[in-house]
Design a protein around this motif. Structure first.
Motif, PDB file in Angstrom:
ATOM      1  N   ILE A 132     -14.154  38.015  -2.268  1.00 47.33           N
ATOM      2  CA  ILE A 132     -13.935  36.502  -2.937  1.00 47.33           C
ATOM      3  C   ILE A 132     -12.662  35.925  -3.926  1.00 47.33           C
ATOM      4  CG2 ILE A 132     -16.712  35.965  -2.202  1.00 47.33           C
ATOM      5  CD1 ILE A 132     -16.077  36.338  -4.936  1.00 47.33           C
ATOM      6  N   LYS A 133     -11.917  34.617  -3.608  1.00 44.66           N
ATOM      7  CA  LYS A 133     -10.758  35.280  -4.169  1.00 44.66           C
ATOM      8  C   LYS A 133     -10.243  33.314  -5.052  1.00 44.66           C
ATOM      9  CE  LYS A 133      -5.814  36.474  -4.435  1.00 44.66           C
ATOM     10  NZ  LYS A 133      -4.915  36.958  -3.696  1.00 44.66           N
ATOM     11  N   TRP A 134     -10.994  33.121  -5.521  1.00 42.41           N
ATOM     12  CA  TRP A 134      -9.806  31.779  -5.956  1.00 42.41           C
ATOM     13  C   TRP A 134      -8.663  31.242  -5.756  1.00 42.41           C
ATOM     14  CZ3 TRP A 134     -13.635  28.111  -7.847  1.00 42.41           C
ATOM     15  CH2 TRP A 134     -14.698  28.538  -7.623  1.00 42.41           C
ATOM     16  N   THR A 135      -8.676  29.942  -4.737  1.00 44.24           N
ATOM     17  CA  THR A 135      -7.049  29.848  -5.296  1.00 44.24           C
ATOM     18  C   THR A 135      -7.166  29.522  -5.835  1.00 44.24           C
ATOM     19  OG1 THR A 135      -7.683  27.205  -4.255  1.00 44.24           O
ATOM     20  CG2 THR A 135      -8.026  28.829  -2.717  1.00 44.24           C
ATOM     21  N   ASN A 136      -5.624  28.629  -6.034  1.00 44.90           N
ATOM     22  CA  ASN A 136      -4.652  27.920  -6.720  1.00 44.90           C
ATOM     23  C   ASN A 136      -5.280  27.022  -7.323  1.00 44.90           C
ATOM     24  OD1 ASN A 136      -2.843  30.197  -7.833  1.00 44.90           O
ATOM     25  ND2 ASN A 136      -1.842  28.942  -5.772  1.00 44.90           N
ATOM     26  N   ASP A 137      -6.346  26.443  -6.867  1.00 42.50           N
ATOM     27  CA  ASP A 137      -6.883  24.755  -6.840  1.00 42.50           C
ATOM     28  C   ASP A 137      -8.185  25.609  -7.749  1.00 42.50           C
ATOM     29  OD1 ASP A 137      -8.330  23.042  -7.168  1.00 42.50           O
ATOM     30  OD2 ASP A 137      -7.945  21.732  -5.170  1.00 42.50           O
ATOM     31  N   ALA A 138      -8.406  25.157  -8.770  1.00 40.47           N
ATOM     32  CA  ALA A 138      -9.756  25.509  -9.951  1.00 40.47           C
ATOM     33  C   ALA A 138     -10.964  25.540  -9.099  1.00 40.47           C
ATOM     34  CB  ALA A 138      -9.548  25.278 -11.209  1.00 40.47           C
ATOM     35  N   ASP A 139     -10.830  24.304  -8.682  1.00 42.91           N
ATOM     36  CA  ASP A 139     -12.257  23.862  -7.452  1.00 42.91           C
ATOM     37  C   ASP A 139     -12.642  24.690  -6.133  1.00 42.91           C
ATOM     38  OD1 ASP A 139     -12.920  22.392  -9.582  1.00 42.91           O
ATOM     39  OD2 ASP A 139     -11.931  20.417  -8.450  1.00 42.91           O
ATOM     40  N   VAL A 140     -11.123  25.201  -5.947  1.00 45.44           N
ATOM     41  CA  VAL A 140     -11.889  25.875  -4.489  1.00 45.44           C
ATOM     42  C   VAL A 140     -11.848  27.068  -4.568  1.00 45.44           C
ATOM     43  CG1 VAL A 140     -10.530  26.327  -1.898  1.00 45.44           C
ATOM     44  CG2 VAL A 140     -10.325  23.536  -3.169  1.00 45.44           C
ATOM     45  N   LEU A 141     -12.391  27.788  -3.623  1.00 44.66           N
ATOM     46  CA  LEU A 141     -12.949  29.377  -3.993  1.00 44.66           C
ATOM     47  C   LEU A 141     -12.610  29.294  -2.594  1.00 44.66           C
ATOM     48  CD1 LEU A 141     -14.469  32.048  -5.151  1.00 44.66           C
ATOM     49  CD2 LEU A 141     -16.514  31.073  -3.592  1.00 44.66           C
ATOM     50  N   SER A 142     -11.890  30.535  -2.300  1.00 46.22           N
ATOM     51  CA  SER A 142     -11.631  31.232  -0.891  1.00 46.22           C
ATOM     52  C   SER A 142     -13.007  32.149  -0.423  1.00 46.22           C
ATOM     53  CB  SER A 142     -10.275  32.113  -0.423  1.00 46.22           C
ATOM     54  OG  SER A 142     -10.288  32.834  -0.828  1.00 46.22           O
ATOM     55  N   ALA A 143     -13.206  32.837   0.943  1.00 45.07           N
ATOM     56  CA  ALA A 143     -14.646  34.175   0.179  1.00 45.07           C
ATOM     57  C   ALA A 143     -14.504  33.990   1.943  1.00 45.07           C
ATOM     58  CB  ALA A 143     -15.678  33.091   0.770  1.00 45.07           C
ATOM     59  N   GLN A 144     -14.284  36.063   2.349  1.00 44.76           N
ATOM     60  CA  GLN A 144     -14.280  36.154   3.918  1.00 44.76           C
ATOM     61  C   GLN A 144     -15.627  36.251   3.777  1.00 44.76           C
ATOM     62  OE1 GLN A 144     -10.507  39.053   4.078  1.00 44.76           O
ATOM     63  NE2 GLN A 144     -10.517  38.271   2.351  1.00 44.76           N
ATOM     64  N   TYR A 145     -16.288  36.319   5.311  1.00 44.26           N
ATOM     65  CA  TYR A 145     -17.664  36.256   5.907  1.00 44.26           C
ATOM     66  C   TYR A 145     -16.984  37.549   7.170  1.00 44.26           C
ATOM     67  CZ  TYR A 145     -20.561  33.963   2.736  1.00 44.26           C
ATOM     68  OH  TYR A 145     -21.529  33.389   1.290  1.00 44.26           O
ATOM     69  N   THR A 146     -17.466  38.334   7.405  1.00 48.12           N
ATOM     70  CA  THR A 146     -17.688  39.024   8.253  1.00 48.12           C
ATOM     71  C   THR A 146     -18.762  39.336   9.180  1.00 48.12           C
ATOM     72  OG1 THR A 146     -16.860  41.288   9.293  1.00 48.12           O
ATOM     73  CG2 THR A 146     -17.363  41.411   6.848  1.00 48.12           C
ATOM     74  N   ASN A 147     -19.447  39.515  10.839  1.00 50.91           N
ATOM     75  CA  ASN A 147     -20.673  40.118  10.426  1.00 50.91           C
ATOM     76  C   ASN A 147     -20.642  41.202  10.711  1.00 50.91           C
ATOM     77  OD1 ASN A 147     -18.557  40.790  12.464  1.00 50.91           O
ATOM     78  ND2 ASN A 147     -19.548  40.353  14.567  1.00 50.91           N
ATOM     79  N   ARG A 148     -21.663  41.881  11.280  1.00 53.02           N
ATOM     80  CA  ARG A 148     -22.454  43.399  11.162  1.00 53.02           C
ATOM     81  C   ARG A 148     -21.615  44.471  12.204  1.00 53.02           C
ATOM     82  NH1 ARG A 148     -28.072  45.888   9.906  1.00 53.02           N
ATOM     83  NH2 ARG A 148     -27.724  47.911   9.493  1.00 53.02           N
ATOM     84  N   HIS A 149     -20.779  44.256  12.987  1.00 50.87           N
ATOM     85  CA  HIS A 149     -19.980  45.021  13.878  1.00 50.87           C
ATOM     86  C   HIS A 149     -18.904  44.427  13.240  1.00 50.87           C
ATOM     87  CE1 HIS A 149     -22.886  44.674  17.509  1.00 50.87           C
ATOM     88  NE2 HIS A 149     -23.369  45.476  16.924  1.00 50.87           N
ATOM     89  N   GLN A 150     -18.613  43.834  12.655  1.00 47.26           N
ATOM     90  CA  GLN A 150     -17.346  43.955  12.256  1.00 47.26           C
ATOM     91  C   GLN A 150     -16.047  43.434  12.639  1.00 47.26           C
ATOM     92  OE1 GLN A 150     -16.777  46.723   8.237  1.00 47.26           O
ATOM     93  NE2 GLN A 150     -18.847  47.713   9.111  1.00 47.26           N
ATOM     94  N   ASN A 151     -16.153  42.666  13.519  1.00 41.06           N
ATOM     95  CA  ASN A 151     -15.157  42.400  14.953  1.00 41.06           C
ATOM     96  C   ASN A 151     -15.140  40.967  14.854  1.00 41.06           C
ATOM     97  OD1 ASN A 151     -17.666  41.190  15.540  1.00 41.06           O
ATOM     98  ND2 ASN A 151     -16.905  42.199  17.927  1.00 41.06           N
ATOM     99  N   GLU A 152     -15.346  40.361  13.668  1.00 42.62           N
ATOM    100  CA  GLU A 152     -15.339  38.765  13.639  1.00 42.62           C
ATOM    101  C   GLU A 152     -15.151  39.250  12.168  1.00 42.62           C
ATOM    102  OE1 GLU A 152     -18.485  36.487  15.271  1.00 42.62           O
ATOM    103  OE2 GLU A 152     -18.014  37.296  17.434  1.00 42.62           O
TER     104      GLU A 152
END
Length: 728
Positions: A284-304
């Motif tokens: 997880i990582k906030w963008t320069n916009d204090a209202d917008v958070l980036s988040a990375q989600y991956t499936n259990r196989h980790q191929n998506e």
């Protein structure tokens, strides 16, 4: 006549001295008592002005620590920011972290390890303006982190999150359901820490008014326990360490993403409009916009892998980037947001790891780097010059160089010139970088370089005193080459005895690790194992290392060929490399051994069993003996689950091939290994016993995966050395 006698005497002395030069042998005691330790720069931090840097210095006389600031250009000391000598409450500190404006510093003391990366400690806030010192909490806490405005510190304690207001001194608890082995807020569980490589699972936004955090519900995750035997004369009964450990195919912690609003003093769960049945949130990582958070989600196989942008104020979320791969998608820390919230991303989608530029909606602007080589490190983006700085293997997969390139993908410049391993640490404004260079014959050298051209401004530190002392030793050159095995040119190094005679035959001892994406054949300075291998060469052994299929930095296809069959192609390559090397006239094919640690122990065990007509002996330290015993994130990334791929798990696990044992086998493990559990060795031992196979083994009580502490390493390497002498 008298002068002539003195002249002859001096000649004889020179000859005598030169004849004794390079005759000293490396001892195991020297390796493990630090005789060959290199000098380095500790906890280097570039100051925000871009013209100065700080380091942590330790004074052995006063047994104190200090944070000292140096000028990049002159390398002269500017000032001491803080010294433990001036703080009654802190005899010494072992780490430090600046606030964004550098007005305050978190000092770490009484720190103890939990697992590989996680720690508990007492932490103080030092104010650089008034020299005041504030203890953050009476308890030992985890991951104290400044808010961007430096008015608060968030931290983890007993599986909950807290925020200390540095102005009022008040501490508020912001999560309340944390419980050992059940719920964790803002700190990762064991498997995330080990396999996704981070501990702090909370992040401040730019305005210091929101905290995003990951919550782990590990209630249903199976527990693993380890006996701790303690000290003789002190502990009469053993204790147990019990923790949640999801083995391949078992239940993971249920994760959820939450936002805490400091003004409203309330938390809310992030709800997405995509249904994930079994997933991870690796970043997880906030963008320069204090209202917008980036988040990375991956499936259990980790191929998506999905990159989400979450608007905390509007309650909306959208996927801006989705990557898919037939094998897996690597997780990195390279995501960088530019001022306009466009972002830098690295990916292997064209077959090699490269740098890409996307706009804030995820539309590709351009691919910045291209070629049949991998980017191995991303350093950052300079907004003034629009340059990207990175490290790659363009100069050969065993080497590393530092490069600069325009964000448009043009004007590429190589900033380092010495062949070997170069790694950069840039100043905050990208005016300078400190380059660390080494190769197989040159110990680490630290130089100050201009970022614009790579030109060396000054030499900071080298290890010439170590290089000088090594001149007295009988050392052999580490010879780099390739060996063609199974249609691939595999990287290899070889160390021969210093008095090598082509007309003689020598026993061969092979070393490898072989795990996915790893590299052992690298043009860099000695590790402790290199000194041990030199010691073995002095005893008359040829030592070789071959990076087979599945290892890194030769493109995605080479790395991912082992997918769903860990231990098949890598083992074939080690066996076939041994056969080819055994055909060389100076190698005794009847005396070939192999060793490795962790994944390397898994490999050496398999090589001895499956290559029973090739290898005379093997040593396996802390090996995985069945992938069914290892954790979900690592194992399933490469193997999927045991339920889906039972043959992949069983056909290549050494525990299922014990009946093939012919050679000599030494099995070693630490009893408190929280990573590769001693269960692997215990059940391997039982399988060998029931197959009526003779072998040797050693358990190191209360030692973890690293098997160290006191004389432990010396004892371990003495045991292995003696075993090699007796059996090879």
């Amino acid at each position: 006549m008298r002068e002539f006698k003195y002249f002859l005497l001096s000649i004889f002395l020179v000859i005598a001295l030169s004849s004794t030069a390079q005759t000293k042998e490396i001892s195991l005691e020297e390796i493990w008592n630090g005789a060959f330790r290199t000098e380095r720069l500790d906890v280097l931090h570039s100051m925000k002005n871009g013209q100065e840097y700080s380091v942590l210095n330790f004074d052995r006389v006063s047994k104190s620590t200090s944070i000292d600031v140096y000028d990049y250009k002159t390398l002269s000391k500017v000032k001491t920011l803080v010294s433990s000598l001036d703080i009654d409450a802190i005899p010494y500190f072992t780490d430090y972290t600046f606030s964004s404006d550098e007005s305050k510093i978190i000092l770490a003391t009484n720190v103890e390890s939990i697992f590989r990366r996680s720690t508990l400690g007492h932490f103080f806030v030092y104010d650089t303006e008034d020299a005041s010192v504030t203890l953050i909490a009476e308890d030992r806490i985890q991951e104290p982190t400044f808010s961007p405005d430096a008015t608060k510190v968030a931290f983890g304690l007993n599986n909950n999150l807290y925020v200390k207001d540095l102005v009022s001194g008040e501490t508020k608890q912001i999560t309340f359901d944390g419980e050992k082995n059940k719920i964790i807020n803002g700190i990762t569980d064991w498997v995330y820490e080990e396999e996704f490589g981070f501990v702090r699972a909370f992040e401040w936004n730019a305005d210091s008014d929101r905290i995003a955090y990951i919550r782990f519900d590990e209630t249903e995750v199976p527990e693993f326990s380890m006996d701790v035997y303690g000290q003789y004369g002190k502990d009469l009964y053993q204790t147990q360490q019990v923790f949640k450990y999801p083995k391949a195919g078992e239940k993971n912690a249920v994760v959820s993403l939450h936002l805490y609003d400091l003004e409203k003093e309330e938390a809310s769960e992030v709800v997405l409009d995509k249904a994930y049945s079994d997933f991870y949130i690796p970043r997880i990582k906030w963008t320069n916009d204090a209202d917008v958070l980036s988040a990375q989600y991956t499936n259990r196989h980790q191929n998506e892998l999905d990159l989400w942008m979450i608007n905390a104020r509007k309650g909306k979320a959208e996927i801006v980037l989705a990557e898919k791969d037939a094998a897996y998608v690597d997780i990195t820390d390279n995501l960088t947001f530019l001022k306009d919230n466009s972002f830098i991303w690295t990916s292997e989608k064209d077959g090699f790891n490269h740098i890409y530029h996307y706009d804030k909606k995820g539309k590709l602007i351009n691919q910045i780097t291209k070629g049949n080589w991998d980017v191995t490190n991303y350093y950052g983006f300079d907004e003034k010059t629009n340059r990207i700085y990175y490290q790659s293997v363009e100069n050969g997969s065993i080497n590393r160089d530092v490069y600069a390139i325009d964000v448009k993908g043009v004007k590429k410049t190589r900033l380092t010139s010495s062949t070997g391993t170069n790694n950069a640490s840039f100043s905050a404004d990208f005016t300078y970088f400190i380059n660390t260079f080494s190769n197989a014959s040159t110990p680490p050298e630290y130089t100050l370089n201009e970022a614009v051209s790579g030109k060396i401004v000054k030499r900071i530190k080298d290890n010439q005193s170590l290089a000088k002392s090594l001149e007295a030793y009988k050392l052999s050159e580490k010879e780099f080459s390739t060996i063609q095995v199974n249609g691939n040119d595999l990287n290899m190094w070889m160390i021969k005895p210093a008095d090598f005679d082509y007309n003689k035959q020598y026993p061969l001892f092979m070393y490898q690790y072989s795990g996915p994406g790893s590299q052992q054949v690298s043009n860099s300075w000695n590790s402790a194992n290199d000194y041990w291998h030199q010691h073995l060469a002095q005893q008359g052994y040829i030592v070789v290392c071959v990076d087979g299929r599945g290892t890194g930095f030769k493109g995605a296809a080479f790395k991912k060929v082992t997918q769903k069959e860990l231990g098949k192609y890598e083992v074939e390559d080690q066996i076939d490399a041994a056969k080819l090397l055994g055909e060389r006239p100076y190698i005794d094919a009847s005396r070939i051994g192999i060793w490795g640690w962790s994944y390397g122990g898994f490999m050496s065990s398999n090589a001895l069993l499956k290559g029973d007509d090739v290898f005379k002996m093997a040593i396996a330290v802390a090996p995985v003996t069945s992938w069914r015993f290892y954790d979900t994130i690592y194992t399933e990334r490469y193997m999927t689950t045991p339920q889906e791929n039972p043959s992949g798990y069983d056909e290549n696990s050494p525990i299922n091939h014990v009946d093939k044992l012919k050679g000599n086998y030494l099995l070693i493990h630490g009893s408190s290994d929280d990573n590769v559990h001693v269960q692997n060795t215990m059940l391997m031992v039982e399988a060998l016993v029931q197959a009526n196979k003779q072998f040797e083994w050693m358990i190191y009580p209360d030692k973890n995966h690293g098997i160290y502490g006191g004389n432990t390493r010396l004892h371990l390497y003495t045991k292995m050395t003696n075993y090699i002498k007796e059996n090879l």
